[in-house]
Design an enzyme around this catalytic site. Sequence first.
Site, PDB file in Angstrom:
ATOM      1  N   SER A 143       0.452   6.407   2.304  1.00 54.52           N
ATOM      2  CA  SER A 143      -0.729   5.642   2.709  1.00 54.52           C
ATOM      3  C   SER A 143      -1.186   4.693   1.619  1.00 54.52           C
ATOM      4  O   SER A 143      -1.862   3.710   1.901  1.00 54.52           O
ATOM      5  CB  SER A 143      -1.912   6.590   2.938  1.00 54.52           C
ATOM      6  OG  SER A 143      -1.670   7.463   3.970  1.00 54.52           O
ATOM      7  N   HIS A 164       5.118   2.586   7.233  1.00 58.39           N
ATOM      8  CA  HIS A 164       3.781   3.184   7.286  1.00 58.39           C
ATOM      9  C   HIS A 164       3.274   3.233   8.725  1.00 58.39           C
ATOM     10  O   HIS A 164       2.923   2.199   9.312  1.00 58.39           O
ATOM     11  CB  HIS A 164       2.813   2.391   6.400  1.00 58.39           C
ATOM     12  CG  HIS A 164       1.474   3.030   6.283  1.00 58.39           C
ATOM     13  ND1 HIS A 164       0.299   2.323   6.278  1.00 58.39           N
ATOM     14  CD2 HIS A 164       1.102   4.341   6.205  1.00 58.39           C
ATOM     15  CE1 HIS A 164      -0.719   3.153   6.190  1.00 58.39           C
ATOM     16  NE2 HIS A 164      -0.255   4.383   6.145  1.00 58.39           N
ATOM     17  N   GLU A 176       3.619  -0.672   9.680  1.00 51.84           N
ATOM     18  CA  GLU A 176       3.703  -1.598   8.549  1.00 51.84           C
ATOM     19  C   GLU A 176       5.046  -1.372   7.863  1.00 51.84           C
ATOM     20  O   GLU A 176       5.341  -0.248   7.433  1.00 51.84           O
ATOM     21  CB  GLU A 176       2.554  -1.348   7.561  1.00 51.84           C
ATOM     22  CG  GLU A 176       1.194  -1.771   8.118  1.00 51.84           C
ATOM     23  CD  GLU A 176       0.016  -1.493   7.174  1.00 51.84           C
ATOM     24  OE1 GLU A 176      -0.966  -2.239   7.236  1.00 51.84           O
ATOM     25  OE2 GLU A 176       0.075  -0.531   6.389  1.00 51.84           O
ATOM     26  N   ASN A 214      -4.937   0.054   5.282  1.00 49.75           N
ATOM     27  CA  ASN A 214      -5.719   0.966   4.427  1.00 49.75           C
ATOM     28  C   ASN A 214      -6.516   0.257   3.338  1.00 49.75           C
ATOM     29  O   ASN A 214      -7.528   0.778   2.878  1.00 49.75           O
ATOM     30  CB  ASN A 214      -4.819   2.035   3.803  1.00 49.75           C
ATOM     31  CG  ASN A 214      -4.460   3.098   4.820  1.00 49.75           C
ATOM     32  OD1 ASN A 214      -5.085   3.175   5.873  1.00 49.75           O
ATOM     33  ND2 ASN A 214      -3.468   3.904   4.528  1.00 49.75           N
TER      34      ASN A 214
END
Length: 310
Positions: A143, A164, A176, A214
């Site tokens: 993350s 991701h 991602e 994130n």
Amino acid sequence: MMQFGLIARKFSSSASVQSAIKNVTVIGGGLMGSGIAQVSAQAGQNVTLVDVSPDVLAKAQKSIGANLGRVAKKVYKDNPQEGEKFVSESLGRIKTLTDPVAAAKTADLVVEAIVENMDVKHKLFKQLDEAAPQHTILASNTSSLSINEIGSVVKRKDRFGGLHFFNPVPVMRLLEVVKGAETSEATYNAMMAWGKAVGKTCITCKDTPGFVVNRLLVPYICEAIRLYERGDASARDIDIAMKLGAGYPMGPLELADYVGLDTNKFILDGWHKKYPDQVLFKPIPLLNKLVSEGKLGVKSGEGFYKYEKK
Ligand code: CAA
Ligand code: NAD
């Protein structure tokens, strides 16, 4: 409701997208790994799901079965027999192991989804690099950690990158795809094609902290925890405010519980260590307290809210 309709549409179109990757090993059978295993198997991939804990693997198989059932109910609503076949065939494509070395030997792609800790990831990737065939791509679902730093321990830097996913993996449509400094064009293209084949919309991001989602979402969640910690509003009101005032599907404290308060803390601590002057990354005493008390959110039964234990 809307998101699930989208899964159904995505699922039916994903089967036609071709990927050279047919055998995927997913390491970590928790929240993310079980979801990654599910979407891979339902797209026709042969999956090996690995965890250090046999109990986690048993729980993952159970939850994957239940979630495949939800997909089948939607996609095959007029043909329950086909739905049952879809569930049993998808489950049949997933085998489980506790040994990552054995699991790496048959993989075209390994996706790592273990605890968000650099040393633990390094130890695992060294083993995987030694065990996996030459053509195998190694990828992390981290993350918040640097893909280049995680990949620094492998020899095959051209066949290393970031994939991701988002929680819940079967529902969230984004992937991602992260290019490290030495990720080759062939590896990047193979990761993009695989992402599409498992039904995701792929975006590309450089190896920057938190990538796109994130970097925006974690500071937002942290600001909500600070707001609550200061006593400016109740948890319920903060969550209602963002759902009804900004159209988010979940409020930030509900989302923190859903992601896991431990994962939120790992992310924040890692970024604070690296960027000590960034105020958005400062540690949050309340978050630290909840984690130290074992209140990790949905997965432990309590975080900002209480949940029925699964
Ligand atoms: N597997 C399969 N289907 C699932 C599922 C799962 N794990 N979870 C939910 N669903 C399905 C449900 O069956 C339901 O389907 P129907 O429409 O057929 O009823 C549909 O998804 C919606 O679920 P619910 O009705 O139970 O609940 P909801 O409408 O409140 O939606 C949610 C749940 C999709 C999680 C929604 O609240 C949401 O989008 N929340 C935000 C999630 C988010 O922001 N995720 C990103 C977190 S950050 C991250 O992941 C990155 C990181 O590195 C930390
Ligand atoms: P989790 O705690 O639910 O699962 C991690 C699993 O890894 C556990 O079952 C644990 O037993 C297993 N494990 C630990 N060390 C292992 C090893 N050496 N070999 C095999 N298994 C091992 O965690 P999670 O939420 O699924 O997160 C996993 C990764 O995905 C982390 O890097 C996290 O940052 C990332 N991620 C999490 C989310 C989220 O919303 N929780 C979203 C995207 C990415």
